[in-house]
Design an enzyme around this catalytic site. Structure first.
Site, PDB file in Angstrom:
ATOM      1  N   GLU A 161      45.348  56.502  46.887  1.00  0.00           N
ATOM      2  CA  GLU A 161      44.029  57.112  46.810  1.00  0.00           C
ATOM      3  C   GLU A 161      43.357  57.155  48.186  1.00  0.00           C
ATOM      4  OE1 GLU A 161      43.308  58.627  44.173  1.00  0.00           O
ATOM      5  OE2 GLU A 161      41.181  59.074  44.380  1.00  0.00           O
ATOM      6  N   HIS A 217      42.059  66.966  47.825  1.00  0.00           N
ATOM      7  CA  HIS A 217      42.340  65.626  47.318  1.00  0.00           C
ATOM      8  C   HIS A 217      43.823  65.479  46.951  1.00  0.00           C
ATOM      9  CE1 HIS A 217      41.240  61.869  45.133  1.00  0.00           C
ATOM     10  NE2 HIS A 217      42.333  62.188  44.450  1.00  0.00           N
ATOM     11  N   GLU A 218      44.307  66.378  46.116  1.00  0.00           N
ATOM     12  CA  GLU A 218      45.706  66.255  45.666  1.00  0.00           C
ATOM     13  C   GLU A 218      46.676  66.465  46.831  1.00  0.00           C
ATOM     14  OE1 GLU A 218      46.160  64.886  42.888  1.00  0.00           O
ATOM     15  OE2 GLU A 218      44.111  65.194  42.146  1.00  0.00           O
ATOM     16  N   HIS A 276      47.398  63.189  48.455  1.00  0.00           N
ATOM     17  CA  HIS A 276      48.457  62.442  47.754  1.00  0.00           C
ATOM     18  C   HIS A 276      49.832  63.018  48.125  1.00  0.00           C
ATOM     19  CE1 HIS A 276      46.005  59.921  45.158  1.00  0.00           C
ATOM     20  NE2 HIS A 276      45.331  60.949  44.675  1.00  0.00           N
TER      21      HIS A 276
HETATM   22 ZN    ZN Z   1      43.602  60.776  43.531  1.00  0.00          ZN
END
Ligand code: ZN
Length: 511
Positions: free
Chosen positions: A293, A263-264, A267
């Site tokens: 996101e 997830h990170e 980003h």
């Molecule tokens: Zn996030």
């Protein structure tokens, strides 16, 4: 272009101050001993105030007027015209907020974050209640710097997701909810998928090493980034050459740290992919919370929880955890990482129920800001809403109102809608990527991520904040934001996993 060059010098100084504050915040969330908290709050507040004063000074306004003339004949999407246009928008917002309020909020954030790191494990909502009351008051005062709104949350939503308002988010969420709730009901009427193969002891070092291997394959550049441990994972950018991620590890769950890392990294890939020529300007970051996101969710879910991804990586995971995964079939593992259940914790929630967690927070934020809900009643109302929406009793505040860092490290209002906008956009962007390059799913099965990463860089990442989210979505996908690709994606994935029948699918427009 004399004024343009002078503007860039000025913006670079503002950026230096803001990024220095970000380094201090990163340090606070990773390595700083607890004793550093009071001074750290003051230090970040000072830097934020200086950055705000420098940015909102009359001289910046004068340079913006002059550069508007210098760049008026340039095309809309030229770097120069975009920088002036975007900076003007941020400036118009910033000048209406007094530096003293910015600094007060920043100092309060540091104090309240520190208190939350103690209160959550201690299950002690009472100790942070006065801090949260102050956060609400500061959030209201921030919104009131922008009179003329329809809803008090509108200015706060606008900061994160430009172009959205409380009313438009409510409408979008109502439609999505009416389509998701029947899907959740249908899935949870089937036997629960077995997740026990994941819930085994797995040493932290091996978990972290595996996650780092995967994101290296995604294209995360470790020469321009690193990963550290924290309470609540986040990504932060200090420059185009230093884009960091954080994670946390639970040794009783093989994939918990992995999915947070994926997830990170999503980003971070976005931030690492911004055109380096934008360095030091307001263009040098992702364009909105929702678009940001969308990238984290795309890499975490559409890629990282796909069957093709695990065809490639599951044998490697088995090598990392032979005692735990030997004899567990790929299919069993794939079902486990995609099991749907009504759970208490947003960050652990599956793709189907996740948005219900976001909607709950969004509604509570609006109620708090409207004064319909008092902070003293928040923990109770949270529990009632989770029971109503997810059918689960909330045993304690640690697994309830204290679970997310957001209200304890920022404002109340405009914070949560971006997560669901991100889910919706992740599918809409991925759809566009597949239309342009239908070979991407096959590449993923072979562990080749460059075609997808390259498409995202070219179409989304490199532009940074040059285009607003609505402009970018239109350019990239050819249409405005729409929930249909997301619902198609969920149905296409979960229908076979849970043997859903076509008549269980909620059609559009029938709420
Ligand atoms: Zn996030």
């Amino acid at each position: 272009m004399k004024a343009y060059d002078a503007l860039k010098v000025r913006l670079l100084e503002v950026d230096d101050l803001n990024r220095a504050a970000a380094v201090l915040q990163w340090d606070q969330a990773t390595y700083m001993p607890p004793g550093g908290a009071p001074a750290r709050g003051r230090q970040t507040a000072t830097l934020s105030r200086l950055a705000h004063e420098q940015f909102t000074a009359a001289e910046t306004g004068r340079l913006l007027d002059a550069t508007a003339k210098e760049t008026e004949s340039l095309p809309f999407d030229s770097d120069e015209a975009s920088l002036v246009r975007v900076t003007r928008r941020y400036w118009d917002l910033a000048v209406r907020r007094p530096s003293s309020l910015v600094a007060e909020f920043q100092a309060h954030e540091a104090e309240s974050y520190q208190a939350w790191t103690v209160a959550r494990p201690a299950n002690d909502f009472a100790s942070v209640r006065p801090l949260l009351e102050k956060t609400l008051e500061l959030s209201r005062r921030t919104a009131e710097c922008y009179p003329g709104y329809d809803h008090i949350a509108d200015p706060l939503i606008d900061f994160s997701d430009y172009g959205m308002k409380a009313a438009s988010v409510r409408k979008l969420f109502a439609e999505l909810r009416s389509r998701l709730v029947p899907m959740v009901r249908a899935i949870t009427s089937r036997p629960v998928a077995d997740g026990s193969c994941l819930l085994q002891h797995a040493p932290a070092a091996e978990q972290l090493a595996f996650g780092l291997d995967v994101i290296r394959c995604f294209g995360y550049d470790f020469e321009r980034g690193r990963q550290d441990l924290t309470h609540h994972p986040f990504q932060t950018t200090f420059s185009s050459g230093d884009v960091r991620i954080t994670t946390r590890v639970r040794e009783d769950d093989i994939t918990d740290a992995l999915f947070s890392t994926l997830h990170e990294s999503g980003h971070a890939l976005y931030e690492q992919g911004v055109d380096p020529r934008f360095e030091g300007t307001p263009l040098a970051h992702g364009t909105s919370a929702g678009v940001h996101e969308s990238q984290s969710r795309l890499w975490e879910n559409l890629v990282g929880r796909s069957r093709g991804f695990w065809e490639h990586f599951y044998p490697r995971l088995q090598e990392s955890f032979p005692a735990q995964l030997k004899g567990i079939a790929l299919d069993t593992f794939y079902r486990a990482v995609n099991r749907v259940e009504r759970s208490l914790i947003r960050v652990d929630a599956d793709e189907v129920t996740y948005n219900l967690h976001v909607m709950l927070r969004f509604d509570l934020e609006l109620d708090l800001l409207e004064g319909k809900l008092a902070v003293k009643d928040l923990a109770r109302v949270w529990r009632e809403r989770v029971e109503a929406d997810l059918g689960r009793p909330v045993p304690d505040d640690r697994n309830g109102v204290l679970q997310d860092v957001h209200w304890f490290a920022g404002r109340i209002g405009g914070v949560f809608q971006g997560y669901t906008l991100g889910n919706i956009l992740s599918a809409q962007f991925y759809d566009a990527a597949l239309r342009a390059n239908p070979g991407i799913p096959g590449d993923i099965c072979r562990g080749e991520f460059a075609p997808l990463h390259g498409w995202l860089k070219e179409n989304i990442y490199r532009h940074g904040a040059k285009f607003t989210a609505p402009e970018l979505v239109k350019r990239v996908t050819g249409s405005d934001l729409t929930i249909e690709p997301y619902l198609d994606y969920l149905w296409g994935k979960y229908q076979p996993l849970y043997g859903l029948r076509e008549e269980e699918r909620q059609p559009a427009g029938v709420a």
